[in-house]
Write a protein that holds these residues in place. Structure first.
Motif, PDB file in Angstrom:
ATOM      1  N   VAL A 287      32.841  69.091  65.510  1.00 56.95           N
ATOM      2  CA  VAL A 287      31.496  69.364  66.021  1.00 56.95           C
ATOM      3  C   VAL A 287      30.528  68.586  65.149  1.00 56.95           C
ATOM      4  CG1 VAL A 287      29.723  71.118  66.405  1.00 56.95           C
ATOM      5  CG2 VAL A 287      32.118  71.631  66.932  1.00 56.95           C
ATOM      6  N   LEU A 288      29.671  67.794  65.799  1.00 55.36           N
ATOM      7  CA  LEU A 288      28.695  66.970  65.100  1.00 55.36           C
ATOM      8  C   LEU A 288      27.285  67.346  65.542  1.00 55.36           C
ATOM      9  CD1 LEU A 288      30.571  63.554  65.424  1.00 55.36           C
ATOM     10  CD2 LEU A 288      30.344  64.949  63.361  1.00 55.36           C
ATOM     11  N   PRO A 289      26.281  67.065  64.703  1.00 57.66           N
ATOM     12  CA  PRO A 289      24.911  67.484  64.999  1.00 57.66           C
ATOM     13  C   PRO A 289      24.171  66.547  65.950  1.00 57.66           C
ATOM     14  CG  PRO A 289      24.985  66.477  62.836  1.00 57.66           C
ATOM     15  CD  PRO A 289      26.405  66.532  63.345  1.00 57.66           C
TER      16      PRO A 289
ATOM     17  N   GLY B 111      26.403  63.816  74.962  1.00 63.32           N
ATOM     18  CA  GLY B 111      26.087  62.546  75.613  1.00 63.32           C
ATOM     19  C   GLY B 111      25.689  61.473  74.616  1.00 63.32           C
ATOM     20  N   LYS B 112      24.966  61.879  73.574  1.00 69.38           N
ATOM     21  CA  LYS B 112      24.577  60.936  72.524  1.00 69.38           C
ATOM     22  C   LYS B 112      25.805  60.464  71.758  1.00 69.38           C
ATOM     23  CE  LYS B 112      21.685  60.329  68.442  1.00 69.38           C
ATOM     24  NZ  LYS B 112      20.604  60.859  67.606  1.00 69.38           N
ATOM     25  N   LEU B 113      26.726  61.377  71.460  1.00 66.50           N
ATOM     26  CA  LEU B 113      27.953  61.012  70.751  1.00 66.50           C
ATOM     27  C   LEU B 113      28.781  60.025  71.570  1.00 66.50           C
ATOM     28  CD1 LEU B 113      28.944  64.524  69.358  1.00 66.50           C
ATOM     29  CD2 LEU B 113      27.781  62.666  68.126  1.00 66.50           C
ATOM     30  N   PHE B 114      28.906  60.299  72.864  1.00 69.94           N
ATOM     31  CA  PHE B 114      29.622  59.412  73.779  1.00 69.94           C
ATOM     32  C   PHE B 114      29.012  58.009  73.721  1.00 69.94           C
ATOM     33  CE2 PHE B 114      30.084  57.340  77.877  1.00 69.94           C
ATOM     34  CZ  PHE B 114      31.393  57.593  78.248  1.00 69.94           C
ATOM     35  N   ALA B 115      27.688  57.933  73.863  1.00 67.80           N
ATOM     36  CA  ALA B 115      26.992  56.645  73.876  1.00 67.80           C
ATOM     37  C   ALA B 115      27.135  55.923  72.533  1.00 67.80           C
ATOM     38  CB  ALA B 115      25.516  56.850  74.223  1.00 67.80           C
ATOM     39  N   MET B 116      27.062  56.646  71.434  1.00 65.17           N
ATOM     40  CA  MET B 116      27.198  56.032  70.108  1.00 65.17           C
ATOM     41  C   MET B 116      28.564  55.395  69.936  1.00 65.17           C
ATOM     42  SD  MET B 116      25.328  58.758  67.553  1.00 65.17           S
ATOM     43  CE  MET B 116      25.384  57.705  66.082  1.00 65.17           C
TER      44      MET B 116
ATOM     45  N   GLU C 242      34.435  57.477  81.301  1.00 64.10           N
ATOM     46  CA  GLU C 242      33.809  58.322  82.328  1.00 64.10           C
ATOM     47  C   GLU C 242      32.611  59.003  81.689  1.00 64.10           C
ATOM     48  OE1 GLU C 242      34.342  59.157  85.619  1.00 64.10           O
ATOM     49  OE2 GLU C 242      35.833  57.573  85.769  1.00 64.10           O
ATOM     50  N   LYS C 243      31.432  58.374  81.829  1.00 64.93           N
ATOM     51  CA  LYS C 243      30.211  58.875  81.217  1.00 64.93           C
ATOM     52  C   LYS C 243      29.877  60.254  81.769  1.00 64.93           C
ATOM     53  CE  LYS C 243      25.451  57.515  80.436  1.00 64.93           C
ATOM     54  NZ  LYS C 243      24.420  56.536  80.733  1.00 64.93           N
ATOM     55  N   PRO C 244      29.533  61.209  80.974  1.00 63.66           N
ATOM     56  CA  PRO C 244      29.421  61.230  79.515  1.00 63.66           C
ATOM     57  C   PRO C 244      30.545  62.020  78.855  1.00 63.66           C
ATOM     58  CG  PRO C 244      28.112  63.017  80.376  1.00 63.66           C
ATOM     59  CD  PRO C 244      28.838  62.370  81.556  1.00 63.66           C
ATOM     60  N   ARG C 245      31.708  62.121  79.485  1.00 61.47           N
ATOM     61  CA  ARG C 245      32.711  63.088  79.026  1.00 61.47           C
ATOM     62  C   ARG C 245      34.017  62.549  78.451  1.00 61.47           C
ATOM     63  NH1 ARG C 245      29.470  66.567  78.235  1.00 61.47           N
ATOM     64  NH2 ARG C 245      28.660  67.873  79.847  1.00 61.47           N
TER      65      ARG C 245
ATOM     66  N   ARG D 236      30.779  68.504  70.632  1.00 63.06           N
ATOM     67  CA  ARG D 236      32.168  68.586  70.166  1.00 63.06           C
ATOM     68  C   ARG D 236      32.954  67.427  70.755  1.00 63.06           C
ATOM     69  NH1 ARG D 236      34.435  73.038  72.778  1.00 63.06           N
ATOM     70  NH2 ARG D 236      35.950  71.800  73.900  1.00 63.06           N
ATOM     71  N   ILE D 237      33.760  66.819  69.912  1.00 65.29           N
ATOM     72  CA  ILE D 237      34.687  65.779  70.359  1.00 65.29           C
ATOM     73  C   ILE D 237      36.093  66.326  70.173  1.00 65.29           C
ATOM     74  CG2 ILE D 237      35.537  63.425  70.049  1.00 65.29           C
ATOM     75  CD1 ILE D 237      32.811  62.786  68.708  1.00 65.29           C
TER      76      ILE D 237
END
Length: 133
Positions: free
Chosen positions: A12-14, A18-23, A63-66, A99-100
């Motif tokens: 789990v990141l702060p 969707g932001k984590l996916f894009a990063m 498959e954005k954003p998941r 969460r990833i």
């Protein structure tokens, strides 16, 4: 052929999922996480390289954003080891948290510990630090 294993990790990141996916899929932001040049794209069958070529492969699906699926290998894999397959699933985990869930198949037994520890050392910890900064 060496016996291979499966890695299951979750972090789990702060930041929103969707932001984590894009990063992860943005070469400059991915490089900010890992500390070195990265070649990456959401385009199917596009090349992936990180850590001066120590990691390489292809993005198979985004498959954005998941969901991101990549073929993936380390220079520590033996020549006859197949590429591993990496699945990264992204979920919201509360306000401004994502969460990833990671599943990595066919990790050669000889590199299992290095790959498992590498996710924490080279991805989760610096990614958390970058988001906090």
């Amino acid at each position: 052929m060496a016996r291979r294993s499966i890695i299951h990790l979750s972090v789990v990141l702060p930041a929103a999922s969707g932001k984590l996916f894009a990063m992860y899929l943005d070469p400059k932001k991915h490089a900010a996480i890992t500390g070195g040049a990265v070649t990456i794209s959401a385009t199917p069958n596009s090349r992936f390289r990180a850590f001066n070529g120590s990691l390489s492969g292809r993005t198979l699906l985004a498959e954005k954003p998941r969901l991101i699926v990549q073929s993936w290998r380390s220079t520590n894999f033996h020549a006859d080891d197949p590429d591993s397959t990496l699945f990264l699933s992204f979920y919201d985990a509360g306000k401004n948290k994502g969460r990833i869930d990671l599943v990595q198949l066919d990790v050669p037994k000889a590199d299992y510990k290095g790959v498992t520890e590498g996710w924490q050392l080279y991805y989760w910890t610096p990614w958390r630090r970058l988001l906090a900064g």
